[in-house]
Design a protein around this motif. Structure first.
Motif, mmCIF file in Angstrom:
data_model
loop_
_atom_site.group_PDB
_atom_site.id
_atom_site.type_symbol
_atom_site.label_atom_id
_atom_site.label_comp_id
_atom_site.label_asym_id
_atom_site.label_seq_id
_atom_site.Cartn_x
_atom_site.Cartn_y
_atom_site.Cartn_z
ATOM 1 N N ARG A 46 0.828 -1.201 0.000
ATOM 2 C CA ARG A 46 0.000 0.000 0.000
ATOM 3 C C ARG A 46 0.869 1.261 0.000
ATOM 4 O O ARG A 46 0.565 2.234 -0.685
ATOM 5 C CB ARG A 46 -0.959 -0.009 1.190
ATOM 6 N N PHE A 47 1.970 1.232 0.763
ATOM 7 C CA PHE A 47 2.893 2.367 0.794
ATOM 8 C C PHE A 47 3.548 2.534 -0.580
ATOM 9 O O PHE A 47 3.720 3.654 -1.066
ATOM 10 C CB PHE A 47 3.929 2.166 1.900
ATOM 11 N N SER A 48 3.877 1.420 -1.223
ATOM 12 C CA SER A 48 4.443 1.453 -2.567
ATOM 13 C C SER A 48 3.471 2.149 -3.526
ATOM 14 O O SER A 48 3.884 3.007 -4.341
ATOM 15 C CB SER A 48 4.736 0.033 -3.051
ATOM 16 N N GLN A 49 2.205 1.824 -3.440
ATOM 17 C CA GLN A 49 1.197 2.440 -4.308
ATOM 18 C C GLN A 49 1.071 3.941 -4.022
ATOM 19 O O GLN A 49 0.905 4.742 -4.941
ATOM 20 C CB GLN A 49 -0.146 1.737 -4.125
ATOM 21 N N LEU A 50 1.167 4.301 -2.752
ATOM 22 C CA LEU A 50 1.080 5.711 -2.368
ATOM 23 C C LEU A 50 2.254 6.499 -2.954
ATOM 24 O O LEU A 50 2.066 7.569 -3.550
ATOM 25 C CB LEU A 50 1.063 5.819 -0.838
ATOM 26 N N LEU A 51 3.472 5.972 -2.801
ATOM 27 C CA LEU A 51 4.648 6.655 -3.338
ATOM 28 C C LEU A 51 4.611 6.687 -4.864
ATOM 29 O O LEU A 51 5.020 7.678 -5.478
ATOM 30 C CB LEU A 51 5.933 5.984 -2.846
ATOM 31 N N SER A 52 4.109 5.626 -5.459
ATOM 32 C CA SER A 52 3.982 5.580 -6.912
ATOM 33 C C SER A 52 3.033 6.671 -7.399
ATOM 34 O O SER A 52 3.325 7.381 -8.376
ATOM 35 C CB SER A 52 3.491 4.202 -7.353
ATOM 36 N N ALA A 53 1.918 6.837 -6.730
ATOM 37 C CA ALA A 53 0.955 7.884 -7.106
ATOM 38 C C ALA A 53 1.585 9.266 -6.957
ATOM 39 O O ALA A 53 1.366 10.148 -7.806
ATOM 40 C CB ALA A 53 -0.308 7.775 -6.246
ATOM 41 N N ALA A 54 2.368 9.460 -5.912
ATOM 42 C CA ALA A 54 3.040 10.746 -5.717
ATOM 43 C C ALA A 54 4.050 10.992 -6.832
ATOM 44 O O ALA A 54 4.163 12.111 -7.354
ATOM 45 C CB ALA A 54 3.716 10.780 -4.350
ATOM 46 N N ALA A 55 4.778 9.955 -7.217
ATOM 47 C CA ALA A 55 5.770 10.085 -8.291
ATOM 48 C C ALA A 55 5.103 10.419 -9.618
ATOM 49 O O ALA A 55 5.598 11.256 -10.385
ATOM 50 C CB ALA A 55 6.581 8.794 -8.403
ATOM 51 N N VAL A 56 3.979 9.784 -9.891
ATOM 52 C CA VAL A 56 3.240 10.068 -11.126
ATOM 53 C C VAL A 56 2.743 11.517 -11.114
ATOM 54 O O VAL A 56 2.889 12.244 -12.102
ATOM 55 C CB VAL A 56 2.064 9.079 -11.316
ATOM 56 N N GLN A 57 2.182 11.944 -9.978
ATOM 57 C CA GLN A 57 1.689 13.316 -9.874
ATOM 58 C C GLN A 57 2.811 14.326 -10.111
ATOM 59 O O GLN A 57 2.596 15.367 -10.725
ATOM 60 C CB GLN A 57 1.054 13.572 -8.509
ATOM 61 N N ASP A 58 4.012 14.005 -9.646
ATOM 62 C CA ASP A 58 5.148 14.910 -9.817
ATOM 63 C C ASP A 58 5.762 14.830 -11.210
ATOM 64 O O ASP A 58 6.713 15.555 -11.503
ATOM 65 C CB ASP A 58 6.227 14.607 -8.766
ATOM 66 N N GLY A 59 5.262 13.921 -12.031
ATOM 67 C CA GLY A 59 5.771 13.806 -13.387
ATOM 68 C C GLY A 59 7.158 13.188 -13.476
ATOM 69 O O GLY A 59 7.900 13.477 -14.417
ATOM 70 N N LEU A 60 7.511 12.348 -12.512
ATOM 71 C CA LEU A 60 8.823 11.693 -12.564
ATOM 72 C C LEU A 60 8.880 10.746 -13.755
ATOM 73 O O LEU A 60 7.861 10.168 -14.156
ATOM 74 C CB LEU A 60 9.097 10.925 -11.268
ATOM 75 N N ASP A 61 10.069 10.556 -14.288
ATOM 76 C CA ASP A 61 10.237 9.630 -15.408
ATOM 77 C C ASP A 61 10.080 8.188 -14.908
ATOM 78 O O ASP A 61 9.898 7.946 -13.706
ATOM 79 C CB ASP A 61 11.583 9.841 -16.106
ATOM 80 N N ASP A 62 10.155 7.226 -15.831
ATOM 81 C CA ASP A 62 9.954 5.816 -15.471
ATOM 82 C C ASP A 62 10.912 5.361 -14.382
ATOM 83 O O ASP A 62 10.516 4.632 -13.465
ATOM 84 C CB ASP A 62 10.112 4.917 -16.702
ATOM 85 N N LYS A 63 12.157 5.791 -14.460
ATOM 86 C CA LYS A 63 13.154 5.400 -13.455
ATOM 87 C C LYS A 63 12.784 5.962 -12.075
ATOM 88 O O LYS A 63 12.873 5.262 -11.068
ATOM 89 C CB LYS A 63 14.544 5.883 -13.878
ATOM 90 N N GLY A 64 12.348 7.214 -12.031
ATOM 91 C CA GLY A 64 11.934 7.833 -10.773
ATOM 92 C C GLY A 64 10.702 7.174 -10.189
ATOM 93 O O GLY A 64 10.586 6.984 -8.978
ATOM 94 N N GLN A 65 9.756 6.805 -11.069
ATOM 95 C CA GLN A 65 8.554 6.118 -10.602
ATOM 96 C C GLN A 65 8.887 4.740 -10.062
ATOM 97 O O GLN A 65 8.339 4.319 -9.032
ATOM 98 C CB GLN A 65 7.537 6.022 -11.743
#
Length: 182
Positions: free
Chosen positions: A57-76
């Protein structure tokens, strides 16, 4: 382990695996956090345990934050994998209240002391960890995920587990670079 040796040899461990502290060992760690300096007896901290399904669940939360910030695939991918660096993570939140004698910064520092106390208690029992902070502690998606109020602050994520590498001894620092007398 001798208390002074524990303090003087403190070193974070980033490579952590099972087992994580459980049962009495985990309770001891949490109790140590609750003994942090606490001006006014406010108990300005909340501990959120993340393990097992919580890591996903924490992984999904951080993933959503990374997507919102527009991080590239490596950052996500880095964000998505971050929770799996340890079998247990304790999110420490400074649960701050307005107080005439205890400013918010002092409540945040108190919560930070709780993190240090918990890491030391883990190490004293043969576990170890690393205190991680960074941009995720202030990200709105992450803050909402942990139920933070506007005045609360995530002071860090304490990753805990069994260290995979034996740390070399810590050499004493030259205190002269950091100490002066008034």
């Amino acid at each position: 382990m001798d208390a002074l040796e524990l303090l003087l040899q403190r070193r974070s461990a980033a490579r952590l695996a099972e087992p994580a502290p459980q049962g009495e060992a985990l309770d001891t760690i949490l109790q140590a956090g609750l003994r942090a300096p606490d001006h006014g007896g406010l108990k300005p901290w909340r501990f959120v345990l993340i393990e097992q399904q919580g890591l996903e669940r924490f992984s999904q939360l951080l993933s959503a934050a990374a997507v919102q910030d527009g991080l590239d695939d490596k950052g996500q991918e880095k964000a998505r994998n971050a929770p799996f660096r340890a079998p247990l993570i304790i999110t420490v939140i400074a649960h701050c209240e307005e107080h005439p004698k205890v400013p918010q910064w002092e409540q945040v520092v108190s919560a930070g002391c709780a993190v240090m106390a918990m890491q030391m208690a883990a190490q004293a029992q043969g576990f170890n960890g690393i205190w991680r902070s960074g941009a995720w502690t202030e990200h709105q998606i992450v803050r909402e995920g942990f139920g933070c109020r506007p005045q609360d602050q995530i002071v860090g994520f304490l990753y805990l587990g069994t260290p995979q590498l034996k740390a070399p001894p810590v050499a004493p620092e030259d205190t002269g670079a950091f100490v002066s007398y008034f």
